[in-house]
Design a protein around this motif. Structure first.
Motif, PDB file in Angstrom:
ATOM      1  N   PHE A   1       2.867   8.034  -6.201  1.00  0.00           N
ATOM      2  CA  PHE A   1       2.991   8.547  -7.567  1.00  0.00           C
ATOM      3  C   PHE A   1       4.133   9.559  -7.652  1.00  0.00           C
ATOM      4  O   PHE A   1       4.918   9.540  -8.595  1.00  0.00           O
ATOM      5  CB  PHE A   1       1.675   9.191  -8.027  1.00  0.00           C
ATOM      6  N   GLY A   2       4.240  10.415  -6.640  1.00  0.00           N
ATOM      7  CA  GLY A   2       5.340  11.378  -6.604  1.00  0.00           C
ATOM      8  C   GLY A   2       6.690  10.701  -6.509  1.00  0.00           C
ATOM      9  O   GLY A   2       7.691  11.217  -7.011  1.00  0.00           O
ATOM     10  N   LEU A   3       6.722   9.537  -5.855  1.00  0.00           N
ATOM     11  CA  LEU A   3       7.967   8.766  -5.741  1.00  0.00           C
ATOM     12  C   LEU A   3       8.207   7.877  -6.960  1.00  0.00           C
ATOM     13  O   LEU A   3       9.184   7.128  -6.994  1.00  0.00           O
ATOM     14  CB  LEU A   3       7.932   7.904  -4.477  1.00  0.00           C
ATOM     15  N   GLU A   4       7.295   7.929  -7.914  1.00  0.00           N
ATOM     16  CA  GLU A   4       7.339   7.127  -9.141  1.00  0.00           C
ATOM     17  C   GLU A   4       7.292   5.634  -8.841  1.00  0.00           C
ATOM     18  O   GLU A   4       7.873   4.825  -9.552  1.00  0.00           O
ATOM     19  CB  GLU A   4       8.564   7.491  -9.982  1.00  0.00           C
ATOM     20  N   ALA A   5       6.575   5.265  -7.783  1.00  0.00           N
ATOM     21  CA  ALA A   5       6.365   3.861  -7.418  1.00  0.00           C
ATOM     22  C   ALA A   5       4.970   3.466  -7.917  1.00  0.00           C
ATOM     23  O   ALA A   5       4.027   3.337  -7.142  1.00  0.00           O
ATOM     24  CB  ALA A   5       6.483   3.678  -5.917  1.00  0.00           C
ATOM     25  N   TYR A   6       4.868   3.292  -9.233  1.00  0.00           N
ATOM     26  CA  TYR A   6       3.564   3.130  -9.863  1.00  0.00           C
ATOM     27  C   TYR A   6       2.873   1.824  -9.470  1.00  0.00           C
ATOM     28  O   TYR A   6       1.649   1.776  -9.376  1.00  0.00           O
ATOM     29  CB  TYR A   6       3.709   3.245 -11.379  1.00  0.00           C
ATOM     30  N   LYS A   7       3.639   0.784  -9.226  1.00  0.00           N
ATOM     31  CA  LYS A   7       3.046  -0.472  -8.791  1.00  0.00           C
ATOM     32  C   LYS A   7       2.349  -0.283  -7.436  1.00  0.00           C
ATOM     33  O   LYS A   7       1.253  -0.796  -7.208  1.00  0.00           O
ATOM     34  CB  LYS A   7       4.134  -1.549  -8.690  1.00  0.00           C
ATOM     35  N   ASN A   8       2.983   0.473  -6.537  1.00  0.00           N
ATOM     36  CA  ASN A   8       2.386   0.746  -5.229  1.00  0.00           C
ATOM     37  C   ASN A   8       1.137   1.621  -5.355  1.00  0.00           C
ATOM     38  O   ASN A   8       0.206   1.488  -4.563  1.00  0.00           O
ATOM     39  CB  ASN A   8       3.399   1.417  -4.308  1.00  0.00           C
ATOM     40  N   VAL A   9       1.137   2.520  -6.342  1.00  0.00           N
ATOM     41  CA  VAL A   9      -0.051   3.348  -6.577  1.00  0.00           C
ATOM     42  C   VAL A   9      -1.226   2.447  -6.921  1.00  0.00           C
ATOM     43  O   VAL A   9      -2.320   2.586  -6.361  1.00  0.00           O
ATOM     44  CB  VAL A   9       0.185   4.370  -7.717  1.00  0.00           C
ATOM     45  N   VAL A  10      -1.009   1.510  -7.832  1.00  0.00           N
ATOM     46  CA  VAL A  10      -2.072   0.601  -8.258  1.00  0.00           C
ATOM     47  C   VAL A  10      -2.560  -0.242  -7.082  1.00  0.00           C
ATOM     48  O   VAL A  10      -3.774  -0.387  -6.863  1.00  0.00           O
ATOM     49  CB  VAL A  10      -1.589  -0.291  -9.432  1.00  0.00           C
ATOM     50  N   GLU A  11      -1.643  -0.777  -6.293  1.00  0.00           N
ATOM     51  CA  GLU A  11      -2.018  -1.609  -5.134  1.00  0.00           C
ATOM     52  C   GLU A  11      -2.785  -0.805  -4.090  1.00  0.00           C
ATOM     53  O   GLU A  11      -3.774  -1.285  -3.520  1.00  0.00           O
ATOM     54  CB  GLU A  11      -0.769  -2.231  -4.517  1.00  0.00           C
ATOM     55  N   THR A  12      -2.359   0.420  -3.840  1.00  0.00           N
ATOM     56  CA  THR A  12      -3.034   1.261  -2.853  1.00  0.00           C
ATOM     57  C   THR A  12      -4.435   1.645  -3.324  1.00  0.00           C
ATOM     58  O   THR A  12      -5.379   1.665  -2.539  1.00  0.00           O
ATOM     59  CB  THR A  12      -2.198   2.518  -2.560  1.00  0.00           C
ATOM     60  N   CYS A  13      -4.567   1.896  -4.616  1.00  0.00           N
ATOM     61  CA  CYS A  13      -5.892   2.211  -5.162  1.00  0.00           C
ATOM     62  C   CYS A  13      -6.831   1.010  -5.066  1.00  0.00           C
ATOM     63  O   CYS A  13      -8.033   1.169  -4.847  1.00  0.00           O
ATOM     64  CB  CYS A  13      -5.775   2.700  -6.604  1.00  0.00           C
ATOM     65  N   GLU A  14      -6.289  -0.185  -5.199  1.00  0.00           N
ATOM     66  CA  GLU A  14      -7.107  -1.389  -5.013  1.00  0.00           C
ATOM     67  C   GLU A  14      -7.633  -1.458  -3.579  1.00  0.00           C
ATOM     68  O   GLU A  14      -8.776  -1.856  -3.345  1.00  0.00           O
ATOM     69  CB  GLU A  14      -6.292  -2.653  -5.323  1.00  0.00           C
ATOM     70  N   LYS A  15      -6.801  -1.049  -2.612  1.00  0.00           N
ATOM     71  CA  LYS A  15      -7.244  -1.032  -1.216  1.00  0.00           C
ATOM     72  C   LYS A  15      -8.358  -0.013  -1.008  1.00  0.00           C
ATOM     73  O   LYS A  15      -9.292  -0.258  -0.251  1.00  0.00           O
ATOM     74  CB  LYS A  15      -6.071  -0.730  -0.287  1.00  0.00           C
ATOM     75  N   VAL A  16      -8.253   1.141  -1.676  1.00  0.00           N
ATOM     76  CA  VAL A  16      -9.308   2.154  -1.572  1.00  0.00           C
ATOM     77  C   VAL A  16     -10.626   1.585  -2.092  1.00  0.00           C
ATOM     78  O   VAL A  16     -11.678   1.766  -1.474  1.00  0.00           O
ATOM     79  CB  VAL A  16      -8.945   3.435  -2.363  1.00  0.00           C
ATOM     80  N   ILE A  17     -10.564   0.872  -3.194  1.00  0.00           N
ATOM     81  CA  ILE A  17     -11.766   0.281  -3.783  1.00  0.00           C
ATOM     82  C   ILE A  17     -12.386  -0.739  -2.829  1.00  0.00           C
ATOM     83  O   ILE A  17     -13.603  -0.827  -2.708  1.00  0.00           O
ATOM     84  CB  ILE A  17     -11.435  -0.330  -5.162  1.00  0.00           C
ATOM     85  N   GLU A  18     -11.557  -1.482  -2.105  1.00  0.00           N
ATOM     86  CA  GLU A  18     -12.052  -2.453  -1.126  1.00  0.00           C
ATOM     87  C   GLU A  18     -12.645  -1.769   0.106  1.00  0.00           C
ATOM     88  O   GLU A  18     -13.674  -2.188   0.621  1.00  0.00           O
ATOM     89  CB  GLU A  18     -10.915  -3.373  -0.663  1.00  0.00           C
ATOM     90  N   VAL A  19     -11.992  -0.703   0.577  1.00  0.00           N
ATOM     91  CA  VAL A  19     -12.379  -0.052   1.820  1.00  0.00           C
ATOM     92  C   VAL A  19     -13.620   0.829   1.659  1.00  0.00           C
ATOM     93  O   VAL A  19     -14.451   0.896   2.558  1.00  0.00           O
ATOM     94  CB  VAL A  19     -11.189   0.793   2.356  1.00  0.00           C
ATOM     95  N   ALA A  20     -13.750   1.501   0.537  1.00  0.00           N
ATOM     96  CA  ALA A  20     -14.831   2.476   0.358  1.00  0.00           C
ATOM     97  C   ALA A  20     -15.680   2.159  -0.870  1.00  0.00           C
ATOM     98  O   ALA A  20     -15.731   2.948  -1.815  1.00  0.00           O
ATOM     99  CB  ALA A  20     -14.242   3.872   0.243  1.00  0.00           C
ATOM    100  N   PRO A  21     -16.378   1.019  -0.868  1.00  0.00           N
ATOM    101  CA  PRO A  21     -17.151   0.660  -2.062  1.00  0.00           C
ATOM    102  C   PRO A  21     -18.344   1.577  -2.317  1.00  0.00           C
ATOM    103  O   PRO A  21     -18.801   1.680  -3.445  1.00  0.00           O
ATOM    104  CB  PRO A  21     -17.610  -0.771  -1.771  1.00  0.00           C
ATOM    105  N   GLY A  22     -18.833   2.272  -1.308  1.00  0.00           N
ATOM    106  CA  GLY A  22     -20.002   3.134  -1.493  1.00  0.00           C
ATOM    107  C   GLY A  22     -19.664   4.593  -1.677  1.00  0.00           C
ATOM    108  O   GLY A  22     -20.532   5.405  -1.981  1.00  0.00           O
TER     109      GLY A  22
END
Length: 180
Positions: free
Chosen positions: A94-115
């Motif tokens: 987000f600091g690098l203004e790479a918003y597409k990567n922010v969205v993709e990384t957040c999707e990984k968080v949702i997959e890794v830590a569902p609980g």
């Protein structure tokens, strides 16, 4: 013989001489191995924690590229399944203004830590902010391109009322088509 010396016999059999000193040496060696083993395991834990701490500090100082590298190294230590590192990576992107990567990384968080409710809340929050910011940046670029187009077509149009009303009309119709 009361020393703990190693004696070699002609048939190459090594024997330890008995005695309290030899027993003490063996006990110290075994205790050292037993105590030293957890230290090796905790050094790996310290390496992960120190890497995350360094990355957090770099992020706080707005050194986003270095922070991103640190989070990636720490995440690799956890088989790329550390929600903490992934959230840090999202902040760095987000600091690098790479918003597409922010969205993709957040999707990984949702997959890794569902609980993990806190990590999920942060991931959804970062994802939403990134999507909104990405849309706002895109709108600003479109506005600038439209203004440059009119400047090329009619430079005097930038200073007249006609330009403003035409521009508002065009923008309104463009927004309406984008929502459909």
């Amino acid at each position: 013989m009361n020393s703990c010396a190693v004696q070699a016999h002609p048939r190459s059999v090594i024997r330890f001489s008995s005695g309290p000193a030899c027993l003490l040496v063996i006990l110290v060696f075994v205790a050292g191995v037993w105590i030293g083993a957890p230290t090796v395991r905790s050094q790996g834990e310290d390496t992960y924690d120190s890497e995350v701490a360094k990355a957090n500090d770099l992020l706080r100082r707005r050194r986003y590229e270095d922070a991103l590298k640190g989070y990636k190294r720490a995440n690799d230590m956890r088989d790329k399944k550390s929600a903490e590192c992934l959230l840090g990576m999202a902040q760095a992107y987000f600091g690098l203004e790479a918003y597409k990567n922010v969205v993709e990384t957040c999707e990984k968080v949702i997959e890794v830590a569902p609980g993990d409710v806190q990590s999920l809340a942060q991931a959804y929050n970062f994802q939403g902010i990134a999507l909104q910011t990405q849309a706002a940046v895109k709108d600003q670029k479109n506005w600038l391109m439209l203004r440059l187009y009119f400047a090329k077509v009619s430079p005097s149009a930038l200073n007249c009322q006609y330009f403003v009303t035409t521009l508002v009309s065009l923008c309104s119709s463009w927004v309406a088509t984008q929502r459909e």
